[in-house]
Design an enzyme around this catalytic site. Sequence first.
Site, PDB file in Angstrom:
ATOM      1  N   ASN A   1       0.871  -1.175   0.000  1.00  0.00           N
ATOM      2  CA  ASN A   1       0.000   0.000   0.000  1.00  0.00           C
ATOM      3  C   ASN A   1       0.907   1.223   0.000  1.00  0.00           C
ATOM      4  O   ASN A   1       1.530   1.524   1.021  1.00  0.00           O
ATOM      5  CB  ASN A   1      -0.903  -0.029   1.237  1.00  0.00           C
ATOM      6  CG  ASN A   1      -1.722   1.244   1.386  1.00  0.00           C
ATOM      7  OD1 ASN A   1      -1.765   2.083   0.476  1.00  0.00           O
ATOM      8  ND2 ASN A   1      -2.370   1.398   2.529  1.00  0.00           N
TER       9      ASN A   1
ATOM     10  N   LYS B   1       0.057   4.247  -0.187  1.00  0.00           N
ATOM     11  CA  LYS B   1      -0.574   5.432   0.431  1.00  0.00           C
ATOM     12  C   LYS B   1      -0.343   6.655  -0.462  1.00  0.00           C
ATOM     13  O   LYS B   1      -0.313   6.524  -1.686  1.00  0.00           O
ATOM     14  CB  LYS B   1      -0.057   5.613   1.861  1.00  0.00           C
ATOM     15  CG  LYS B   1      -0.177   4.323   2.681  1.00  0.00           C
ATOM     16  CD  LYS B   1       0.087   4.477   4.150  1.00  0.00           C
ATOM     17  CE  LYS B   1      -0.110   3.131   4.840  1.00  0.00           C
ATOM     18  NZ  LYS B   1       0.006   3.203   6.284  1.00  0.00           N
TER      19      LYS B   1
ATOM     20  N   HIS C   1      -9.456   1.278   4.941  1.00  0.00           N
ATOM     21  CA  HIS C   1      -8.181   1.440   5.642  1.00  0.00           C
ATOM     22  C   HIS C   1      -8.380   2.364   6.833  1.00  0.00           C
ATOM     23  O   HIS C   1      -9.169   3.308   6.768  1.00  0.00           O
ATOM     24  CB  HIS C   1      -7.126   2.013   4.681  1.00  0.00           C
ATOM     25  CG  HIS C   1      -5.745   1.938   5.262  1.00  0.00           C
ATOM     26  ND1 HIS C   1      -5.289   2.844   6.192  1.00  0.00           N
ATOM     27  CD2 HIS C   1      -4.742   1.048   5.080  1.00  0.00           C
ATOM     28  CE1 HIS C   1      -4.059   2.507   6.538  1.00  0.00           C
ATOM     29  NE2 HIS C   1      -3.705   1.418   5.888  1.00  0.00           N
TER      30      HIS C   1
ATOM     31  N   GLU D   1      -6.739   4.723   7.874  1.00  0.00           N
ATOM     32  CA  GLU D   1      -6.502   6.144   7.567  1.00  0.00           C
ATOM     33  C   GLU D   1      -7.723   6.755   6.877  1.00  0.00           C
ATOM     34  O   GLU D   1      -7.987   7.954   7.036  1.00  0.00           O
ATOM     35  CB  GLU D   1      -5.217   6.278   6.731  1.00  0.00           C
ATOM     36  CG  GLU D   1      -3.986   5.998   7.595  1.00  0.00           C
ATOM     37  CD  GLU D   1      -2.789   5.418   6.871  1.00  0.00           C
ATOM     38  OE1 GLU D   1      -2.745   5.459   5.633  1.00  0.00           O
ATOM     39  OE2 GLU D   1      -1.892   4.900   7.570  1.00  0.00           O
TER      40      GLU D   1
ATOM     41  N   GLU E   1      -5.233  -4.969  10.430  1.00  0.00           N
ATOM     42  CA  GLU E   1      -4.177  -3.999  10.679  1.00  0.00           C
ATOM     43  C   GLU E   1      -4.457  -3.281  12.004  1.00  0.00           C
ATOM     44  O   GLU E   1      -5.291  -2.353  12.046  1.00  0.00           O
ATOM     45  CB  GLU E   1      -4.128  -2.949   9.565  1.00  0.00           C
ATOM     46  CG  GLU E   1      -3.892  -3.526   8.191  1.00  0.00           C
ATOM     47  CD  GLU E   1      -3.341  -2.473   7.233  1.00  0.00           C
ATOM     48  OE1 GLU E   1      -2.245  -2.707   6.707  1.00  0.00           O
ATOM     49  OE2 GLU E   1      -3.981  -1.428   7.033  1.00  0.00           O
TER      50      GLU E   1
ATOM     51  N   GLY F   1       2.875   2.059  10.863  1.00  0.00           N
ATOM     52  CA  GLY F   1       3.876   3.112  10.762  1.00  0.00           C
ATOM     53  C   GLY F   1       4.595   3.425  12.064  1.00  0.00           C
ATOM     54  O   GLY F   1       5.278   4.443  12.178  1.00  0.00           O
TER      55      GLY F   1
ATOM     56  N   SER G   1       3.604  -2.353  10.274  1.00  0.00           N
ATOM     57  CA  SER G   1       5.043  -2.455  10.549  1.00  0.00           C
ATOM     58  C   SER G   1       5.655  -3.790  10.115  1.00  0.00           C
ATOM     59  O   SER G   1       6.573  -4.295  10.760  1.00  0.00           O
ATOM     60  CB  SER G   1       5.350  -2.166  12.022  1.00  0.00           C
ATOM     61  OG  SER G   1       5.015  -0.815  12.318  1.00  0.00           O
TER      62      SER G   1
HETATM   63  P1  13P Z   1       3.201   0.235   7.569  1.00  0.00           P
HETATM   64  O1  13P Z   1       3.668  -1.062   6.939  1.00  0.00           O
HETATM   65  O2  13P Z   1       3.944   1.418   7.073  1.00  0.00           O
HETATM   66  O3  13P Z   1       3.131   0.131   9.063  1.00  0.00           O
HETATM   67  O4  13P Z   1       1.693   0.470   7.063  1.00  0.00           O
HETATM   68  C1  13P Z   1       0.777  -0.569   7.151  1.00  0.00           C
HETATM   69  C2  13P Z   1      -0.444  -0.178   6.417  1.00  0.00           C
HETATM   70  O5  13P Z   1      -1.172   0.706   6.820  1.00  0.00           O
HETATM   71  C3  13P Z   1      -0.726  -0.881   5.152  1.00  0.00           C
HETATM   72  O6  13P Z   1      -2.008  -0.613   4.702  1.00  0.00           O
END
Ligand code: 13P
Length: 246
Positions: free
Chosen positions: A11, A13, A92, A94, A162, A168, A206
């Site tokens: 992803n 983002k 997601h 976010e 997740e 992150g 992560s």
């Molecule tokens: P990270 O791997 O950067 O922690 O992000 C995970 C994520 O949100 C994937 O959709």
Amino acid sequence: MTQRCKFAAGNWKMFGTSADLSHVDAIAQAARDLAGIVTVLCLPATLLSRAADSGLALGGQDCHTASQGAHTGDTAATMLADAGASYVIVGHSERRSDHGEKDADIAAKAQAAWAAGLTAIICIGETRKDYEAGRTLDVLRTQISGSVPQGATPQNTVIAYEPVWAIGTGLTPTSEEIQTTHAEVRDMLASHTGDGADLSVLYGGSVKAANAAEIFALPDVDGGLVGGASLKAADFIPIMKALAAS
Ligand code: 13P
């Protein structure tokens, strides 16, 4: 017989411009050499058509519930498909936090994805507050019942667990916690919808080369949804290899 597949999903983002397409090509090349896994990159919508020739499976990161309409700034699942996507992430954390998306919105987006012929990668996960209060399974049960539509099959839906607090941050649940939660999620999916037990359930939060092999060895983990470590081929390819070896 199970229909679960192993997914190495990235992803990106809101990262990536045309200068980063070389990473897509390198990841596509590596994917061709690895048997037994499905590699998907969920790119910014602006890059999808640019990456379509890579031969890699591509995904969007969100879609509108409608197939077209007066919705300035939004992207329809039909448009993602037209640009070369075969997957789309919906729900997601976010999107849930930045845009106030609720489970019912996410279910409608998953159905829009299906209608456009896309596989929906539906995300679920608890916040740190919920985790610390021991509410993880209650939160996931509510999210599954609200955001996974009836009619979900291994062909049209992938689930990504997740934990919000692991995204992150460099933090992850323990392997035992991940396995226990994934097994519970699989049970919830089985009781929620007919083919639920056969859906692939990815872990996200992560994931990196250093922890990928341990996480992917867990019996109820079918791969990963990877953020930061999917942006560079040199970081993501070892994760793909760990999955192929699992
Ligand atoms: P990270 O791997 O950067 O922690 O992000 C995970 C994520 O949100 C994937 O959709």
